[in-house]
Design an enzyme around this catalytic site. Structure first.
Site, mmCIF file in Angstrom:
data_model
loop_
_atom_site.group_PDB
_atom_site.id
_atom_site.type_symbol
_atom_site.label_atom_id
_atom_site.label_comp_id
_atom_site.label_asym_id
_atom_site.label_seq_id
_atom_site.Cartn_x
_atom_site.Cartn_y
_atom_site.Cartn_z
ATOM 1 N N ASP A 151 46.072 -37.124 10.794
ATOM 2 C CA ASP A 151 46.741 -36.074 10.042
ATOM 3 C C ASP A 151 48.258 -36.222 10.194
ATOM 4 O OD1 ASP A 151 47.250 -33.356 8.911
ATOM 5 O OD2 ASP A 151 45.112 -33.100 9.199
ATOM 6 N N HIS A 219 50.250 -29.115 8.953
ATOM 7 C CA HIS A 219 48.877 -29.398 8.535
ATOM 8 C C HIS A 219 48.031 -29.924 9.702
ATOM 9 C CE1 HIS A 219 45.676 -31.485 6.213
ATOM 10 N NE2 HIS A 219 45.918 -30.576 5.289
ATOM 11 N N SER A 556 40.735 -29.306 3.563
ATOM 12 C CA SER A 556 41.360 -29.727 4.818
ATOM 13 C C SER A 556 41.039 -28.752 5.943
ATOM 14 C CB SER A 556 42.881 -29.756 4.664
ATOM 15 O OG SER A 556 43.292 -30.899 3.982
#
Ligand SMILES: *[C@@H]1O[C@H](CO)[C@@H](O)[C@H](O)[C@H]1NC(C)=O
Ligand SMILES: *[C@@H]1O[C@H](CO)[C@@H](O)[C@H](O)[C@H]1NC(C)=O
Ligand SMILES: *[C@@H]1O[C@H](CO)[C@@H](O)[C@H](O)[C@H]1NC(C)=O
Ligand SMILES: *[C@@H]1O[C@H](CO)[C@@H](O)[C@H](O)[C@H]1NC(C)=O
Ligand SMILES: *[C@@H]1O[C@H](CO)[C@@H](O)[C@H](O)[C@H]1NC(C)=O
Ligand SMILES: *[C@@H]1O[C@H](CO)[C@@H](O)[C@H](O)[C@H]1NC(C)=O
Length: 766
Positions: A151, A219, A556
């Protein structure tokens, strides 16, 4: 803008090339995939060097010298994946493709990145109390397991990664912690690395924020803490949704492999980097990999993620990936390889309500994550169209675009903006810059009822299209319109839930329609989890706020929920294969919502397995599925044989010296998947499956829900298991009842039950 500039540049370049050939050839980054290695998992440094040499040699035969090859190669994949990434001209690439050792060569392509009530919704806890029969207790909160993500990195100082109450690092861990940028690991966050050469090779800018495992986007911290964040009491997003934050495997160890960076040409993550990260993660001893990124569905040997995850699964690592956010268009699901556990997204039974009260007595339902108004009183309302600056057009002003608002008209009022074109939180910025006390964002016709809780910089809320029309009509026609924003609050027990998220990518699987994808769905809307304090909630420069937690939505976010549960299953059943874990999660999933009706899609119609796969994640059932549809490496090889890869390619892929013979006759329909899909059926067909007992001895009886227009029968229709590990075969006969010309899918279900366990598989036939 950037994109237009770039293609002009490219066009110029090509023109140049035509006139001056062959002096100016464009080099691009490619991945040359050579399959597996003949060395075993324990690799000496001599062997590593030998592999690198063999790559230099191979490429040297094409470029003319080993030195040139050394310059061109920026990654050698040496441990599990065999291959390299290199800067090459198109003609060189074409030539390499013909080399007998090469399985495939493809461009280093870009991919996109696709709380804390979730676990209660998934019934691991109830009102903060964890029942002894919860998978959490049984699996000791995922202790012993190592979960990693690929990520944007991680914010190491986040409390979600504190090593409170954790023992020494498991001895099997062989990974490292890269210390750039003040980064340090601990007994919770045991590894952190970054791989950026593929990004830079594609033209990405190297910087201190790129050469670090530290997360500057949020994220990666969010997904990693969702999978396995430690307990953090009193976590909230600006005071809303207050509770104890935690991941699915709160006591598991975590590691991050940073492969995603600020977007370049619309992509954040590149294949060359993620293949290197997989190769490292397998070596380091990771048990579960959570991969919240993907591209368009493509052929397996041209897909770095499919290749890399094959090598991971082959080494016993569970790979969980997101289905993508390209829904609700059919055929959009990505990460479709059958060895990947592919996750769709659906809602929780929680909403973040921030309603609007108008002085005329109307009450409009809104949602928000911003701070409340200083006073809970009525404020004057103004339509952004009426607040337009002298030189601006009303159609721009109503969208609250930059430079279109007159602050003299806006000051101290609640500004009413229309959704569309410019980003939602940028409208909040404009309202704030113009001095508004608050903002109401009204959906337009295309966004309809899809309202999103955003952390705007000023007190704000978002309302649906019909309410928006009512509000505009009130502010357009009243002399002194007045309104009030209620402070945002988390509202639980909303019904029906879960609902499929509109953005979640949908089946059918356009590469291999025989494999139903996605596999399962999990919470992916308004999920609270850790954030990076290296960026702001709106990710905009004008925003100076920092927050340790935030809500985000996407597949996600659903992916790490499943990765967290896979971590628990790995702790509880260390002997289970990745396929057994995938099967347990799939066959125990639920297809009904909290009103006991079939789960609905975003349009309120009944959702299908193309939206949710086998159904919604049910962790407490997954720990004791009774039976599993297991798969071995050879099953995956048979699968690849069946979809047309020849013996030569299969042998390179396995990398073993002993050859693997493709079966003479093999039907994809017999791939032992926990779901059953028969595309384009004419007449009748037989589908074979094999079940393995992982529970107590018992007799299971089959039940079928028939897909409309087809008849399905099971032979035998009961299976008796005497011991653990025993396998039994059965056949499904599927017959079309009438000759149809339409290629419409219909759905049914196969259920095996011993009265205690329910082993459910969706059936899709067209
Ligand atoms: C990026 O910059 C760092 C520091 O200047 C350097 O060490 C590193 O090699 C560079 N990485 C790439 C891929 O160019
Ligand atoms: C969150 O809840 C805890 C305990 O219920 C309380 O002590 C704390 O002040 C709350 N925090 C916020 C920001 O509301
Ligand atoms: C950038 O993206 C466009 C559209 O997806 C694609 O056509 C183009 O080839 C990409 N540029 C590079 C350098 O790959
Ligand atoms: C918009 O929200 C209101 C509640 O404020 C609700 O009554 C209405 O049905 C919603 N509109 C649509 C199209 O769902
Ligand atoms: C309100 O006025 C704006 C322009 O001032 C117009 O675009 C919009 O259609 C009006 N809406 C209603 C519901 O009257
Ligand atoms: C296998 O496929 C590759 C690539 O399509 C081809 O080059 C090769 O000749 C094939 N080998 C055999 C034995 O058919």
């Amino acid at each position: 803008m950037l994109f237009a500039k770039f293609s002009n540049f490219l066009a110029l370049f090509i023109l140049f090339a035509v006139f001056q050939e062959p002096a100016l050839a464009i080099k691009k980054s490619y991945i040359v995939y050579l399959g597996g290695h003949s060395h075993g998992p324990e690799i000496t440094s001599d062997q590593l060097q030998h592999v690198a040499d063999s790559h230099h040699e191979l490429l040297g035969t094409i470029l003319g010298s080993k030195e040139k090859a050394k310059d061109a190669i920026f990654y050698s994949y040496k441990r599990h994946i065999n291959g390299f990434a290199a800067m090459l001209e198109e003609e060189e690439a074409a030539e390499i493709a013909h080399h007998p050792d090469v399985v495939s060569i493809f461009l280093n392509q870009g991919r996109n990145l696709h709380t804390t009530h979730s676990w209660e919704f998934l019934m691991l806890e109830r009102n903060g109390v964890i029942h002894p029969s919860s998978l959490w207790k049984k699996a000791r909160f995922g202790e012993d397991t190592i979960i990693a993500n690929l990520d944007t990195g991680v914010w190491p100082e986040s409390q979600s990664f504190s090593d409170n109450e954790l023992g020494p690092i498991p001895s099997k861990w062989k990974g490292i912690c890269q210390h750039d940028d003040g980064f340090s690991c601990n007994r919770k966050l045991i590894g952190a690395r970054y791989f950026n050469k593929g990004y830079v090779a594609f033209g990405g800018k190297n910087s201190s924020k790129v050469s670090t495992a530290r997360d500057y986007e949020g994220h990666g911290s969010h997904t990693l803490s969702t999978a396995a964040g430690n307990f953090v009491p009193g976590a909230s997003v600006f005071g809303v949704g207050n509770g104890t934050a935690k991941g699915g495997s709160p006591k598991a160890r975590v590691a991050t492999y940073k492969v995603c960076f600020p977007p370049i040409n619309g992509s954040e993550c590149f294949d060359a980097d993620l293949m290197k990260a997989f190769d490292a993660a397998i070596h380091d001893g990771v048990d579960v990999l959570s991969v919240s990124l993907g591209g368009d569905p493509i052929d397996y040997f041209d897909d770095g993620l499919a290749i890399a995850s094959f090598h991971a699964v082959r080494n016993g690592v569970v790979v969980v990936a997101s289905a993508g956010n390209s829904g609700p268009t059919p055929g959009t699901v990505s990460n479709i390889a059958p060895w990947i556990l592919t996750v769709a997204a659906s809602t929780l039974d929680r909403e973040f309500q921030a309603d609007v009260k108008l002085q005329n007595g109307q009450y409009l339902k809104g949602t928000s994550f911003s701070k409340p108004l200083p006073k809970e009183t009525f404020y004057p309302l103004i339509s952004a169209a009426h607040a337009k600056a002298a030189n601006a057009l009303a159609k721009d002003a109503i969208l609250c675009k930059p430079g279109t608002l007159d602050s003299k008209k806006v000051k101290g009022k609640i500004l009413v903006c229309l959704r569309g074109e410019n980003a939602r939180m940028d409208k909040g910025e404009q309202a704030s810059l113009a001095g508004a006390a608050g903002m109401i964002l009204c959906n337009d016709e295309t966004t309809g009822n899809d309202i999103i809780a955003d952390p705007h910089v000023l007190p704000a809320t978002q309302i649906n299209y019909t309410d928006g029309v009512a509000l505009f009509s009130y502010v357009n026609t009243s002399k002194d319109p007045l309104g009030l924003l209620m402070p945002p609050k988390a509202e639980l027990n909303m019904k029906p839930a879960p609902l499929m998220a509109p953005f979640s990518s949908r089946g059918p699987n356009i590469v291999t329609p025989e494999i139903l994808k996605p596999d399962v769905t999990a919470p992916g809307v308004n999920i609270i989890a850790a954030y990076s304090e290296g960026t702001t909630p709106t990710e905009n420069a004008f925003d100076t706020r920092r927050t340790p937690f935030i809500t985000e939505s996407g597949t996600s976010m659903s992916c790490p929920h499943v990765a967290g549960v896979a971590g628990l299953l790995k702790t509880l059943h260390p002997e289970w294969s990745p396929a057994a874990i995938r099967s347990a999660i799939m066959t125990t999933a639920r297809t009904r919502d909290n009103t006991v009706n079939p789960m609905a899609d975003a349009d309120n119609e009944k959702a299908t397995p193309f939206a949710y796969g086998s159904g919604h994640l049910r962790p407490n059932r997954a720990m004791d599925p009774g039976l599993v549809y297991d798969l071995s490496v050879n099953d995956y090889l048979d699968f690849l044989c069946a979809i047309g890869y020849n013996q030569t390619m299969i042998n390179s892929f396995t990398g073993s010296k002993k050859h693997y013979d493709c079966p003479k006759k093999y039907s994809l329909l017999n791939f032992n998947n926990p779901s059953i899909t028969v595309p384009y059926l004419f007449g009748s067909v037989t589908v074979n499956r094999k079940l393995k007992n992982v529970g107590k001895p018992g007799t299971y009886v089959a039940r079928i829900r028939q897909p409309a227009g087809f008849s399905v029968s099971v032979e035998p229709d009961f299976l008796k298991f005497d011991k653990i590990g025993e396998e039994k075969k059965f056949k499904l006969k599927i017959k079309s009842k009438k000759a149809g010309s339409e290629i419409e899918y219909v759905f049914g279900e196969l259920l095996w039950s011993d009265g205690k366990h329910y082993v459910r598989s969706p059936i899709a036939v067209s």
